[in-house]
Design a protein around this motif. Structure first.
Motif, PDB file in Angstrom:
ATOM      1  N   THR A 135      28.757  45.514  37.565  1.00  0.00           N
ATOM      2  CA  THR A 135      28.621  44.150  37.043  1.00  0.00           C
ATOM      3  C   THR A 135      29.859  43.349  37.413  1.00  0.00           C
ATOM      4  O   THR A 135      30.881  43.912  37.807  1.00  0.00           O
ATOM      5  CB  THR A 135      28.526  44.173  35.510  1.00  0.00           C
ATOM      6  N   ALA A 136      29.756  42.023  37.247  1.00  0.00           N
ATOM      7  CA  ALA A 136      30.892  41.173  37.593  1.00  0.00           C
ATOM      8  C   ALA A 136      32.128  41.566  36.781  1.00  0.00           C
ATOM      9  O   ALA A 136      33.231  41.666  37.317  1.00  0.00           O
ATOM     10  CB  ALA A 136      30.544  39.708  37.348  1.00  0.00           C
ATOM     11  N   ASP A 137      31.937  41.817  35.480  1.00  0.00           N
ATOM     12  CA  ASP A 137      33.092  42.189  34.656  1.00  0.00           C
ATOM     13  C   ASP A 137      33.656  43.543  35.062  1.00  0.00           C
ATOM     14  O   ASP A 137      34.870  43.751  35.067  1.00  0.00           O
ATOM     15  CB  ASP A 137      32.688  42.226  33.172  1.00  0.00           C
ATOM     16  N   GLY A 138      32.761  44.459  35.420  1.00  0.00           N
ATOM     17  CA  GLY A 138      33.205  45.785  35.862  1.00  0.00           C
ATOM     18  C   GLY A 138      34.039  45.683  37.119  1.00  0.00           C
ATOM     19  O   GLY A 138      35.109  46.306  37.240  1.00  0.00           O
ATOM     20  N   VAL A 139      33.575  44.866  38.078  1.00  0.00           N
ATOM     21  CA  VAL A 139      34.321  44.679  39.322  1.00  0.00           C
ATOM     22  C   VAL A 139      35.676  44.061  39.025  1.00  0.00           C
ATOM     23  O   VAL A 139      36.711  44.494  39.522  1.00  0.00           O
ATOM     24  CB  VAL A 139      33.525  43.780  40.301  1.00  0.00           C
ATOM     25  N   ALA A 140      35.662  43.041  38.126  1.00  0.00           N
ATOM     26  CA  ALA A 140      36.920  42.370  37.799  1.00  0.00           C
ATOM     27  C   ALA A 140      37.928  43.341  37.210  1.00  0.00           C
ATOM     28  O   ALA A 140      39.110  43.316  37.545  1.00  0.00           O
ATOM     29  CB  ALA A 140      36.665  41.224  36.836  1.00  0.00           C
ATOM     30  N   SER A 141      37.462  44.253  36.333  1.00  0.00           N
ATOM     31  CA  SER A 141      38.442  45.131  35.703  1.00  0.00           C
ATOM     32  C   SER A 141      38.916  46.222  36.663  1.00  0.00           C
ATOM     33  O   SER A 141      40.050  46.679  36.560  1.00  0.00           O
ATOM     34  CB  SER A 141      37.898  45.724  34.408  1.00  0.00           C
ATOM     35  N   SER A 142      38.084  46.622  37.629  1.00  0.00           N
ATOM     36  CA  SER A 142      38.598  47.617  38.583  1.00  0.00           C
ATOM     37  C   SER A 142      39.460  46.948  39.649  1.00  0.00           C
ATOM     38  O   SER A 142      40.221  47.606  40.350  1.00  0.00           O
ATOM     39  CB  SER A 142      37.446  48.378  39.245  1.00  0.00           C
ATOM     40  N   PHE A 143      39.374  45.614  39.757  1.00  0.00           N
ATOM     41  CA  PHE A 143      40.140  44.878  40.774  1.00  0.00           C
ATOM     42  C   PHE A 143      41.633  44.890  40.463  1.00  0.00           C
ATOM     43  O   PHE A 143      42.462  45.027  41.348  1.00  0.00           O
ATOM     44  CB  PHE A 143      39.607  43.439  40.827  1.00  0.00           C
ATOM     45  N   MET A 144      41.973  44.752  39.194  1.00  0.00           N
ATOM     46  CA  MET A 144      43.388  44.752  38.835  1.00  0.00           C
ATOM     47  C   MET A 144      43.759  46.100  38.259  1.00  0.00           C
ATOM     48  O   MET A 144      43.039  46.642  37.424  1.00  0.00           O
ATOM     49  CB  MET A 144      43.674  43.668  37.793  1.00  0.00           C
TER      50      MET A 144
END
Lengths: 294, 471
Positions: B84-93
């Motif tokens: 999900t978008a939030d999942g991607v965002a949290s693995s990004f940083m």
């Protein structure tokens, strides 16, 4: 009239700069001399610019500045710049970054209109194309070193006329070989030919080529018109007619003692891209300077 | 034709030829999308591998800017339903991205202090004026310093020192000579072998530590890492010096006047000032922070604390940091690490690992050798084509899923990713010395292949005989 002269090093760019500046002087063109330096990988771009900033504090020039300095000295020696205005020599500090890896230095006291030096970094075709497009040059002059590998991209993507200073010997007397046919490109090429011939006092060979013995009326008219125009401008010209493959005939006639001038192909860009064009094939195969007029 | 001018057609053709790799990667990803997933690979894993393929093509071909590659990875992860978008965002940083960001900013802060002239003087005072001693000195100092403060910083600081020496040797500075080649390579290769020494030597070491703890495979402290890798670094110093010296033996065996002129030049800058002492003190604080605090707060946060100190003490302007930090690289590594984590979570890494093991076992007959081959040889080759950190980000999860002792495999991969000797694009220092125009691309291979082979053998011996003793 705006001219762009692309140089790369002291060793190889002498003839290019010399021919280019002489043309600029005669055409009274505003002229820019460009050195395109190494392409820097994006991963390391900032690291390299940090290193370059440090080098300034050590009074070490960043790469490419030495090439510009060499060009500057040439200009000074040949009186393109009035050296009285420039008592301090090469004005290294007036090299200003104008963004996107391009730095520019406008030279004061030049004897021709607007003379500037610029430094760019990247793939040479990308950089030249961008420079020509944004600053609308009429003529790009470039050395012949990378000729064969770059010929296609130069002819295809550079929007200005192109002069490839290939195997140029400064001491030799060149004749001009003008390829004449009935295409719209020819009349432009003839005009360029007149100016270049007047400037350097060259004799002109006008060459018309047909695939078979029968030369059409248009071809004969075009050749006659060109001869007339040459004579009127006081240029010594001689018309030749040959039968055979156009590219082979031009390359063969030119040998090493002609400067070939021909009009750009008027085919569609797509056809040129896949099939090539006469100017492109001439440029690939000849051993002498070539000017392709767009 | 169809109402388009010749010029606009020519523009389109130009775009197509310049972006052919982008177009190719797009076409490939569409066709792979419609191929049914192979046995043992989940649909999410299948799509993750498509993103990996696109990323590799785009980074190697450099057909679009790196930040655009980073953004494309994030977009594809969401659109292809990998997360999900939030999942991607949290693995990004992650802390590893904090570290890369902090380390690039620390580099700007340190480089701005004028310490390069001090560094030059101390190197020259120790080495004297014999050229071979200067080469050995350059390799040693580049290796030792880059092991702590990162190879890109040291490369940038050492370059002017080498160029000043070359220029004062009375040679034409814009012609490549053996003297310029040997001095510049001693910096580049010195920095490369140095970067394995500690986690802070290169972002890829921190990426690997991040993967190990993220995947619950173990933790490696700053000092533990040094115990594994520092002996190899020390052994490699004389080897590098000897290889570059014998490959590019210069005719000038003594650089008397260069060294004298350099000393005069540095003497003019006067004594060390308060700011310079302060800058060094802050770096020491960061260094001890990495050793003692990083297990609790993370290597990245320690690096950022250092940046905070530099800015708040007024030792560096934010403008300078902003201008000289490669934000595109930070974005790309963020995205690459996110992709690495997805490879693990979707089982894509495991699938690739199993396929590789199965296939290569026929060739080598021994699973331990297969693992070693992928971790060292494949990493070493890929690091010369991609950047070294991108190599670890993409290969790391696969290698960690191949079994064996995860910590040893991880460190082995990180060390092998420093074997970036063969190409210009392999590492920032290789690019820095190339940008001077004094080194031709073929020079990298001349000395590089010898160093590559020796490094691979050395790593084999050290990982077989020495590392097991540490466990």
């Amino acid at each position: 009239m705006k001219i762009l002269i692309a140089i790369s090093s002291k060793e190889y760019s002498g003839p290019t700069l010399d021919v280019g500046m002489n043309i600029a002087r005669i055409l009274k063109a505003s002229t820019t001399i460009v050195d395109v330096g190494q392409k820097i990988s994006e991963f390391s771009m900032k690291d390299v610019s940090l290193a370059n900033e440090l080098m300034e504090s050590w009074d070490i020039d960043r790469p490419g500045v030495d090439v510009l300095e060499w060009a500057y000295k040439y200009l000074e020696k040949n009186q393109f710049i009035d050296s009285q205005d420039m008592c301090d020599g090469f004005p290294k500090h007036s090299l200003v970054d104008s963004g996107a890896g391009r730095a520019e230095m406008l030279l004061q006291g030049s004897t021709i209109e607007d003379l500037s030096l610029i430094l760019r970094n990247g793939e040479i075709i990308d950089e030249l194309r961008d420079e020509v497009q944004t600053h609308e040059y009429d003529l790009t002059i470039i050395g012949g070193s990378g000729k064969r590998s770059m010929a296609h991209d130069l002819v295809q993507y550079i929007d200005s006329s192109i002069f490839v200073v290939n195997n140029f010997d400064l001491d030799q007397d060149y004749k001009i070989l003008l390829a004449v046919d009935d295409s719209p490109g020819t009349s432009k090429a003839v005009k360029y030919g007149v100016r270049v011939a007047q400037a350097f006092n060259n004799k002109v060979d006008l060459l018309t080529i047909s695939n078979d013995e029968h030369f059409g009326d248009e071809y004969r008219h075009a050749s006659a018109r060109a001869v007339k125009m040459m004579r009127r401008s006081g240029v010594e010209a001689e018309a030749h007619f040959k039968v055979g493959d156009p590219v082979d005939s031009i390359v063969e006639t030119a040998g090493q003692d002609h400067i070939i001038i021909m009009g750009a192909s008027t085919q569609s860009p797509i056809a040129k891209f896949f099939l090539g064009s006469k100017p492109l094939n001439v440029m690939r195969n000849c051993d002498c300077p070539v000017l392709i007029v767009k | 034709m169809f109402g388009f001018s010749a010029r606009s057609i020519s523009n389109v053709l130009f775009w197509v030829t310049r972006k052919k790799w982008l177009i190719l990667s797009f076409l490939l990803s569409i066709s792979f999308f419609y191929i049914p997933s192979p046995d043992g690979l989940s649909p999410e894993g299948h799509r993750t591998l498509i993103i990996v393929g696109v990323t590799l093509i785009l980074i190697i071909s450099e057909s679009i800017p790196l930040p655009a590659v980073a953004i494309l990875i994030l977009i594809m992860e969401v659109i292809l339903g990998v997360d999900t978008a939030d999942g991607v965002a949290s693995s990004f940083m992650s802390d590893a991205v904090f570290f890369i960001m902090g380390s690039l900013m620390l580099a700007v802060s340190l480089v701005n202090q004028g310490l390069d002239k001090r560094l030059a003087l101390s190197v020259i005072n120790v080495t004297g004026n014999k050229t071979w001693r200067i080469v050995l000195g350059f390799v040693t100092i580049s290796a030792l310093l880059s092991s702590f403060i990162g190879e890109h910083t040291v490369g940038a600081m050492m370059l002017p020192v080498a160029l000043a020496l070359i220029r004062n040797a009375g040679l034409d500075t814009d012609k490549a000579t053996n003297l310029s080649t040997v001095l510049l390579f001693s910096i580049a290769y010195g920095c490369a072998i140095g970067s394995i020494g500690t986690p802070s030597g290169g972002g890829r070491n921190v990426i690997m530590i991040g993967y190990l703890s993220e995947f619950g495979m173990g933790t490696v402290s700053y000092l533990d890492w040094m115990k594994f890798t520092y002996p190899m670094l020390l052994i490699e110093i004389p080897i590098v010096a000897a290889i570059v010296w014998y490959t590019f033996t210069p005719s000038q065996k003594i650089m008397d006047s260069s060294v004298r002129k350099l000393k005069v030049k540095v003497a003019k800058t006067g004594e060390m000032n308060a700011n310079q002492y302060m800058a060094i003190a802050i770096f020491l604080v960061v260094f001890f922070g990495w050793i003692f605090l990083s297990p609790f707060i993370g290597l990245g946060i320690v690096a950022l604390s250092g940046v905070f100190l530099y800015i708040s003490f007024g030792l560096v302007d934010w403008q300078d940091i902003n201008k000289n930090t490669n934000w595109g690289v930070i974005l790309l590594f963020g995205a690459a690490i996110s992709l690495g984590i997805q490879m693990r979570e979707t089982g894509a890494a495991l699938w690739v690992a199993e396929q590789t093991l199965q296939y290569l076992e026929h060739v080598f007959q021994d699973i331990a050798i297969v693992r070693w081959f992928v971790a060292v040889v494949v990493t070493g080759i890929l690091t010369n084509l991609l950047s070294n950190a991108a190599t670890v980000a993409v290969l790391g999860p696969i290698i960690l899923d191949m079994g064996g002792n995860a910590i040893l495999m991880g460190i082995m991969t990180s060390v092998a990713s420093a074997f970036a000797y063969l190409t210009v694009v392999a590492s920032p220092t290789c690019m820095i010395i190339h940008s001077t125009g004094l080194i031709s691309s073929s020079d990298y291979f001349k000395a590089g292949w010898k160093l590559f082979v020796i490094s691979v053998l050395l790593l084999f011996m050290i990982s077989t005989f020495y590392w097991p003793m540490l466990l």
